[in-house]
Motif scaffolding. Sequence first.
Motif, PDB file in Angstrom:
ATOM      1  N   LEU A   1     -82.827  83.562  -2.529  1.00 15.83           N
ATOM      2  CA  LEU A   1     -82.286  82.223  -2.731  1.00 15.83           C
ATOM      3  C   LEU A   1     -81.038  81.999  -1.880  1.00 15.83           C
ATOM      4  CD1 LEU A   1     -82.752  81.876  -6.595  1.00 15.83           C
ATOM      5  CD2 LEU A   1     -83.953  80.590  -4.824  1.00 15.83           C
ATOM      6  N   GLY A   2     -80.261  83.055  -1.672  1.00 15.40           N
ATOM      7  CA  GLY A   2     -79.086  82.934  -0.812  1.00 15.40           C
ATOM      8  C   GLY A   2     -79.463  82.603   0.622  1.00 15.40           C
ATOM      9  N   ARG A   3     -80.505  83.268   1.116  1.00 14.40           N
ATOM     10  CA  ARG A   3     -80.966  82.972   2.474  1.00 14.40           C
ATOM     11  C   ARG A   3     -81.507  81.539   2.560  1.00 14.40           C
ATOM     12  NH1 ARG A   3     -83.444  88.418   2.542  1.00 14.40           N
ATOM     13  NH2 ARG A   3     -82.066  89.811   3.697  1.00 14.40           N
ATOM     14  N   VAL A   4     -82.238  81.122   1.524  1.00 12.92           N
ATOM     15  CA  VAL A   4     -82.747  79.748   1.485  1.00 12.92           C
ATOM     16  C   VAL A   4     -81.587  78.755   1.532  1.00 12.92           C
ATOM     17  CG1 VAL A   4     -83.897  78.033   0.034  1.00 12.92           C
ATOM     18  CG2 VAL A   4     -84.914  80.298   0.313  1.00 12.92           C
ATOM     19  N   SER A   5     -80.552  79.031   0.756  1.00  9.42           N
ATOM     20  CA  SER A   5     -79.412  78.107   0.702  1.00  9.42           C
ATOM     21  C   SER A   5     -78.673  78.021   2.028  1.00  9.42           C
ATOM     22  CB  SER A   5     -78.438  78.526  -0.410  1.00  9.42           C
ATOM     23  OG  SER A   5     -77.708  79.675  -0.038  1.00  9.42           O
ATOM     24  N   SER A   6     -78.762  79.097   2.843  1.00 12.71           N
ATOM     25  CA  SER A   6     -78.073  79.096   4.135  1.00 12.71           C
ATOM     26  C   SER A   6     -78.755  78.186   5.154  1.00 12.71           C
ATOM     27  CB  SER A   6     -78.002  80.524   4.701  1.00 12.71           C
ATOM     28  OG  SER A   6     -77.115  81.316   3.944  1.00 12.71           O
ATOM     29  N   ARG A   7     -80.061  77.930   4.973  1.00 12.04           N
ATOM     30  CA  ARG A   7     -80.768  77.143   5.989  1.00 12.04           C
ATOM     31  C   ARG A   7     -81.342  75.817   5.477  1.00 12.04           C
ATOM     32  NH1 ARG A   7     -84.383  81.681   5.261  1.00 12.04           N
ATOM     33  NH2 ARG A   7     -86.350  81.057   4.298  1.00 12.04           N
ATOM     34  N   ILE A   8     -81.396  75.640   4.151  1.00 13.33           N
ATOM     35  CA  ILE A   8     -81.966  74.395   3.623  1.00 13.33           C
ATOM     36  C   ILE A   8     -80.965  73.257   3.817  1.00 13.33           C
ATOM     37  CG2 ILE A   8     -81.095  74.806   1.280  1.00 13.33           C
ATOM     38  CD1 ILE A   8     -83.628  73.527   0.197  1.00 13.33           C
ATOM     39  N   ARG A   9     -81.428  72.113   4.310  1.00 18.25           N
ATOM     40  CA  ARG A   9     -80.524  70.984   4.536  1.00 18.25           C
ATOM     41  C   ARG A   9     -80.254  70.220   3.237  1.00 18.25           C
ATOM     42  NH1 ARG A   9     -82.863  70.668   9.940  1.00 18.25           N
ATOM     43  NH2 ARG A   9     -84.678  69.557   9.151  1.00 18.25           N
ATOM     44  N   ARG A  10     -81.276  70.032   2.435  1.00 26.88           N
ATOM     45  CA  ARG A  10     -81.109  69.282   1.181  1.00 26.88           C
ATOM     46  C   ARG A  10     -80.850  70.260   0.043  1.00 26.88           C
ATOM     47  NH1 ARG A  10     -85.986  64.795   1.988  1.00 26.88           N
ATOM     48  NH2 ARG A  10     -85.052  63.784   3.817  1.00 26.88           N
ATOM     49  N   ILE A  11     -79.659  70.829   0.081  1.00 25.99           N
ATOM     50  CA  ILE A  11     -79.320  71.904  -0.851  1.00 25.99           C
ATOM     51  C   ILE A  11     -79.258  71.402  -2.294  1.00 25.99           C
ATOM     52  CG2 ILE A  11     -76.801  71.683  -0.779  1.00 25.99           C
ATOM     53  CD1 ILE A  11     -76.746  74.767  -0.409  1.00 25.99           C
ATOM     54  N   ARG A  12     -79.101  70.070  -2.435  1.00 30.90           N
ATOM     55  CA  ARG A  12     -79.012  69.518  -3.793  1.00 30.90           C
ATOM     56  C   ARG A  12     -80.315  69.720  -4.563  1.00 30.90           C
ATOM     57  NH1 ARG A  12     -80.290  65.340  -0.437  1.00 30.90           N
ATOM     58  NH2 ARG A  12     -81.661  63.679  -1.249  1.00 30.90           N
ATOM     59  N   PHE A  13     -81.459  69.824  -3.857  1.00 31.48           N
ATOM     60  CA  PHE A  13     -82.726  70.021  -4.554  1.00 31.48           C
ATOM     61  C   PHE A  13     -82.806  71.400  -5.212  1.00 31.48           C
ATOM     62  CE2 PHE A  13     -84.755  66.760  -1.503  1.00 31.48           C
ATOM     63  CZ  PHE A  13     -84.363  65.730  -2.347  1.00 31.48           C
ATOM     64  N   LEU A  14     -82.131  72.382  -4.612  1.00 31.11           N
ATOM     65  CA  LEU A  14     -82.035  73.701  -5.236  1.00 31.11           C
ATOM     66  C   LEU A  14     -81.265  73.597  -6.545  1.00 31.11           C
ATOM     67  CD1 LEU A  14     -82.632  76.757  -4.807  1.00 31.11           C
ATOM     68  CD2 LEU A  14     -80.392  76.918  -3.694  1.00 31.11           C
ATOM     69  N   MET A  15     -80.252  72.744  -6.554  1.00 31.42           N
ATOM     70  CA  MET A  15     -79.439  72.550  -7.755  1.00 31.42           C
ATOM     71  C   MET A  15     -80.201  71.762  -8.821  1.00 31.42           C
ATOM     72  SD  MET A  15     -75.939  71.727  -5.639  1.00 31.42           S
ATOM     73  CE  MET A  15     -74.873  71.573  -7.060  1.00 31.42           C
ATOM     74  N   VAL A  16     -81.006  70.789  -8.392  1.00 26.86           N
ATOM     75  CA  VAL A  16     -81.849  70.038  -9.342  1.00 26.86           C
ATOM     76  C   VAL A  16     -82.819  70.989 -10.044  1.00 26.86           C
ATOM     77  CG1 VAL A  16     -83.676  68.316  -9.556  1.00 26.86           C
ATOM     78  CG2 VAL A  16     -81.688  67.827  -8.141  1.00 26.86           C
TER      79      VAL A  16
END
Length: 403
Positions: free
Chosen positions: A69-84
């Motif tokens: 998930l950390g690697r995903v968060s480093s490259r995902i542009r719409r990081i808010r969807f991870l938070m949703v």
Amino acid sequence: MVAGSKASSSGIMRWLVILIATGLLSQTALNLVRPVTTYKLISFGSGSFTVGAVTAAYAILPLFTAMMLGRVSSRIRRIRFLMVAGVGLIAVGGLGINLAPNALAVALASAVLGLGHLMFTIGGQSSIARYFPDSDLDKGFGWFTAAYAAGQFIGPLIAGMVLGSGTDAVSAERIADISLSLWIGMGAALLAVPFLLPNWQPRVSKSVSATSPERSSASIGSVLRIKGMASHIFASMTLLSMLDILTAFLPLVAEKHNVTPAAVGVLLAIRGCASVVSRLFIPKLSAHFERRDLLVTSLYVAGVSIALAPVFIDVLWASGLALLIGGFFLGLGQPMTMTMISTSVPPVDRGAALAVRLMGNRLGQVALPVISSTVAAGLGPAGAVWFCCALLCLSGAEKNLRH
């Protein structure tokens, strides 16, 4: 150029407000559900070992998914969807605990709850590391974790108010109040969703380009080999585990001494409120003191102060004072470790480095409750709290020796 800089600054501050609001709601939900989980287990007749095992289950899924998930968060542009997704899973976990017919089902639901918390936390922390200038990281992490501490204040207080002053652990009224508390927790988590769905993220990033996101190549080993990183992660692990142990085992200590759930809610709320105050002052404190000195002080003082809380559980003002002091210094430590870890790696690797930190936290959250429950078998529930306090002091000593 100046206009663009002002727009960027405005976007960052707007996003910080969103992070504070959603952090407050998610942590209110989480810290309402978690102490109530202990009361749910007590209603099943569970003891210290089961409480420790369920507390460990909370961190099982995050332990194995944090790095990914950390690697995903480093490259995902719409990081808010991870938070949703994170707040959604917190709500699902609360529902599972509410409907659970036995301790095993509570453990499974707690694992979902823990995964939701991890996803939200990685999204929030990584976005601060991504969007905030290095000079403002203490401010960003400090205010974000202040929202967490506020939730740690409000959640137990609501739980204590709903559960009330009765001491019959298996009465129909207590069981109904447990269910109501869990429904309230689910609702608080879902309230965060409307804040995250609109595209209010900043547009300027230090680590993700507008066209082609850089990919972090950091591994667990490469992060841990960075000078001082393992020490920072150990400190972070002990600080967070202290919160877990206190939340899970203080209700057991209280039940043993016929202290009501309402009183436990107030005690946990005092700890959370003190952490809110300390985190609001982090930018000023870090401007006058070295981060390492602040971190070492927080480890020592929190360890000694919180150890006194179970001793004086029958004298609520004394226990409250111990948690007030301990909570203030406990609140300083977590954002300090976030900043120290973030500034030790290049911007593109910050999501991965923070994920390794969270992985270390979750390893502690799996191992320490089980070890603490074993200690509790010999010394009583208070032994679990004392064990974790000893680890806080050990972490402070390790940092002094390293220096």
